[in-house]
Design a protein around this motif. Structure first.
Motif: not given
Lengths: 394, 219, 282
Positions: B76-82
């Motif tokens: 999900f990081i590529p989608v909503v960031g860290i």
């Protein structure tokens, strides 16, 4: 407590099962679950333990195969004290059927039935042959059911398999704990009848627990009515219990209608039939009047060529030329019919009297309501005499 | 024994900070559970009587659970960031299944006779749902919520690895300073407070379950 | 229980004792058509799953190929198949496999012992502990074991075995408790010894629930094996970690994707095992 006195011949015979002061008190409780109980069960007989729920009848049954270890007393099978033998080996000698059936859902029906034979070390062929035989015996097609699983069975079929499984290694003794209790009334009736037929061939020694007095009356050669803590309130044949309940407890338990239920155990052949004037086919009005005058009655029985009764004819109706004079006689009784059946026919018939015929269908006589009353009184008298005699002896 | 007193001293000294992270942790879990419960109950009601949708949705929600948490967080990081968002998104997906499954089981277990008589009294299907079926299924649904809550509390400790917060920071803090003074105390603080939080939330949900269950159904 | 097949392992985490249907002796010969259709879907799912996993693997393959074509050297070296990804994948499987084996060897016998009449009294207590153990953070447990046993894969295996013990223990106990008492009673009444009743009735009937617990354990173990890198146990976690550190989404995605593929494949294997090992007739 009442124990039935055996006739001298029976007394000499060793009981198949003997409970000698067997009791159960659970640790940490003061009141016994089963009070010391002594009981003889003879070979080939069905003893029904019946009583209100919670009276300890199931516990008593489970003491016999030591599913519950008795806290005192001895259990003898064929005179052998089995109170201390290995309980698992003991149970392999005794068939056991329970209300919940408890078929193994992960095994086929044949595997279920072969359980005890295999534990006893029978070879595969012999066990298989036995399970086929048993399936046939309980009325299930081996071809169809052998390899299917219990989930494919209806409740009635499952209990047939339950009975077959209990008969697996052909035990002499069967313990049955409300075996038909969870089955619908129509199927239950059928299973009861089939079981009685089977028992007629197998002559097992059976202890049968139920809370249903009607089932007890139907299934039992003998009935033990149990009160609290499994004390025996009365033990006897169903007919004698119905004719002579020894106390209010038993009377209440067998409930209303016990007299009428007792009629099930009396046969038409036991009655002194009332003779009735008859009229042969083609007999004249004069012949009829003569017969009536001889006996001083108002009605006579019109017979056909086979001497089978056809119609009731009243004295006033004799002159009628009508072929359809009088009343039809309705259903006929045979000498082997029960008085219960006789009562049923009498209630239905217009005259309150029913004709009895012999095997060839020929008129023998007539049963009247008063005959039934007399029969009942006699049965009650005999039962009371039996108990009085027993009291005198002890 | 010395270790234990040592640990209590550590916890005492850092109590303010530990409490803060406990609250952060609890906040993540509670938000996730609230959202997952609402979604699951709605979804559960929709699919309960549709065998095909039901099998598919239950299977999918279960498959999500088999994906390791670190992987799902990372995906999900590529989608909503860290930070907290990828962790919460993943936890939300994890939390769906137990509630969803129990909603369906709970609704299944409502006696058809009761629904039938509600219908016979003229209740609309919405009324049947809100006044009969859901209240009767509620204890089972809440059991699912409690399972989700326990599970989420445990997994949320990993959020720290993708930049989130919560009690995982004490575990990570202990790991990065491994061997240094107080590193083990820090790890134990993280673990013990996570389990305690799990228990406290479980008890809270149990109490909530009791008071939100119709009286006649309470054990 | 009847809906085993391709239901995910985690389905059974919430196998509450009351949710275990009693094997009903008064058989339900034919299921309603709706249930049958749902069962057909699950069976289809069992066959469809490898296809879907294969598709995901294919997508992965193309993505991975694409990355190499892009020519970012950092990414390419971090994602070297022979040096990094393959050994890391094998490590995860190794860790998950052995910890699951240990879990079964410990939890099943323990579950059997804890359901025997003599110790049955403490079983609610054990179940309660097993229940709240779900909140135990895997991460913390790993680090605690690091303090006890030092770095390496064996530390990971021991920590995992402990962590995944609970679901199998719990399901073994629930499964054995859920066996219809009347079936056991019938067996004992026919003269089975306690041991025979256990091995021939109780265990076979509890198998579906025990296996569900094992699937859960396997899932947990794969999930935790991904964290093994934290205490020097290796595995694909390293790749994910690298992606995070270098702030390179492709590395992150490849690592996570591969982990997911491994997890899904093993869950499918678990589903197949569940189907195969379930006694017929249930």
């Amino acid at each position: 407590m009442t124990t039935e006195q055996q006739s001298p011949g029976q007394q000499a015979r060793e009981p198949k099962i003997r409970l000698d002061k067997v009791g159960k008190t659970y640790p940490g409780t003061k009141v016994a679950a089963v009070e010391e109980l002594s009981l003889d069960i003879h070979e080939g007989e069905i003893l029904v333990l019946v009583g209100p729920s919670g009276c300890g009848k199931s516990t008593t049954l489970r003491l016999i195969n030591r599913m519950i270890e008795p806290s005192g007393g001895r259990i003898l099978l064929d005179g052998e004290d089995v109170t201390k033998v290995n309980p698992d080996k003991l149970r392999r000698r005794i068939g056991y059927v329970i209300q919940q059936i408890g078929l193994f859902p992960h095994q086929t029906i044949a595997q279920n039935i072969e359980t005890v034979p295999r534990m006893l070390g029978w070879d595969k062929q012999k066990a298989k042959a036995r399970s086929e035989e048993l399936l046939g015996m309980v009325g299930l097609d081996p071809e169809r059911y052998r390899d299917s699983y219990p989930k494919a069975l209806s409740g009635g079929q499952a209990q047939r398999v339950g009975v077959a499984r209990a008969l697996g290694a052909d035990p002499d003794i069967m313990l049955m704990d409300e075996p038909f209790g969870a089955i619908d009334p129509i199927t239950r009736e059928r299973l009861q009848n089939e079981f009685l037929r089977l028992q007629g061939e197998l002559r097992k020694t059976i202890v049968f627990v139920t809370h249903d007095i009607d089932e007890a009356i139907k299934m039992g050669d003998k009935i033990a009515i149990l009160g609290e803590r499994s004390t025996i309130r009365q033990i006897d044949t169903p007919e004698r219990i119905l004719a002579y309940p020894v106390d209010d407890f038993v009377d209440d338990f067998i409930g209303t209608g016990s007299t009428i239920k007792g009629l099930n155990f009396l046969k038409v052949s036991s009655l002194a039939l009332t003779d009735y004037p008859t009229l042969e086919p083609g007999g004249t009005a004069e012949a009829g009047r003569a017969a009536l005058q001889d006996t001083g009655r108002e009605w006579l029985v019109q017979l056909d060529e086979n001497r089978t009764p056809v119609r009731w004819i009243h004295a006033d109706g004799l002159d009628s030329a009508d072929h359809e004079r009088g009343e039809p006689v309705g259903d006929l009784l045979h000498s082997q019919d029960t008085l219960f059946h006789a009562l049923e026919l009498m209630v239905q018939s217009a005259s309150g009297e029913t004709c009895v015929v012999d095997d060839a269908g020929a008129f023998v006589g007539v049963v009247r309501m008063a005959d039934l009353a007399k029969a009942i009184r006699r049965a009650q008298y005999e039962a009371r005499m039996h108990y009085e005699q027993m009291e005198r002896q002890s | 024994m010395e270790n234990i007193t040592n640990w209590f001293t550590y916890v005492n000294d850092n109590f303010e900070y530990i409490l803060e992270e406990t609250i952060n942790h609890a906040r993540i879990v509670l938000i996730v559970i609230a959202l997952a419960t609402v979604t699951s109950v709605l979804l559960g009601v929709l699919i309960q009587r549709r065998p095909v949708a039901r099998a598919v949705v239950l299977a999918l929600s279960g498959i999500v659970l088999t994906i390791p948490s670190l992987a799902l967080f990372a995906l999900f990081i590529p989608v909503v960031g860290i930070g907290n968002p990828p962790a919460m998104l993943a936890l939300y997906l994890y939390a769906l299944m137990p509630v969803l499954r129990n909603t369906v089981t709970g609704l299944d277990s409502v006696s058809p006779a009761v629904v039938e008589s509600a219908k016979g009294m003229g209740m609309s299907s919405t009324q049947q749902l809100l006044r009969v079926r859901l209240p009767l299924a509620w204890p089972v649904i809440m059991a699912g919520v409690r399972i989700s809550s326990l599970m989420t509390v445990g997994i949320a400790a990993i959020a720290i690895l993708v930049g989130g917060d919560g009690l995982g920071s004490y575990i990570q803090g202990g790991l990065t300073r491994f061997g240094l003074p107080n590193s083990e105390n820090s790890v134990w603080a993280g673990v013990v407070f996570t389990v305690l939080l799990g228990l406290v939330l479980d008890i809270a949900f149990a109490i909530f379950q009791r008071f939100s269950t119709p009286r006649g159904l309470r054990a | 229980m009847s809906d085993a097949a391709y239901g995910p392992a985690m389905n059974r985490v919430d196998t509450q004792p009351e949710a275990v249907p009693e094997p009903d002796a008064t058989a339900t010969s034919s299921a309603p058509p709706a249930t049958r259709r749902a069962r057909a879907i699950r069976t289809a799912g069992l066959w469809l799953a490898p296809v879907m996993i294969g598709l995901l693997a294919l997508l992965f393959f193309f993505y991975y190929r694409g990355l190499q074509a892009d020519g970012n050297s950092t990414v390419i070296s971090a994602l070297d198949w022979g040096d990094k990804l393959l050994p890391q994948t094998i490590r995860i499987v190794y860790i998950a496999f052995w910890s699951t084996v240990i879990v079964i060897l410990v939890a099943v016998p323990l579950g059997i012992v804890l359901t025997r009449p003599a110790v049955r009294r403490i079983s609610p207590f054990v179940l309660a502990v097993a229940n709240s153990g779900q909140a135990l953070p895997a991460y913390g447990l790993l680090v605690i074991f690091l303090g006890i046993m030092g770095q390496g894969r064996f530390t990971v295996i021991v920590a995992l075995s402990l962590y995944a013990l609970l679901p199998v223990l719990r399901n073994t106990m629930v499964g054995l408790d859920g066996v219809d008492r009347s079936v056991i009673e019938a067996g004992r009444g026919m003269g089975m010894t306690k041991m025979q009743a256990l091995t021939r009735i109780e265990l076979p009937l509890a198998v579906p629930i025990v296996i569900a617990g094992v699937r859960t354990a396997l899932t947990l173990n794969i999930g935790m094996a991904t964290l093994a890198f934290l205490i020097g146990g290796g595995g694909l976690g390293i790749t994910i970690q690298t992606g995070l550190k270098l702030n390179q989404d492709p590395i992150l995605i490849v690592g996570a994707w591969l982990v997911a593929l491994v997890a899904l494949s093993f869950d499918w294997l678990g589903a197949v095992a569940e189907r195969v090992l379930k006694p017929r007739g249930l």
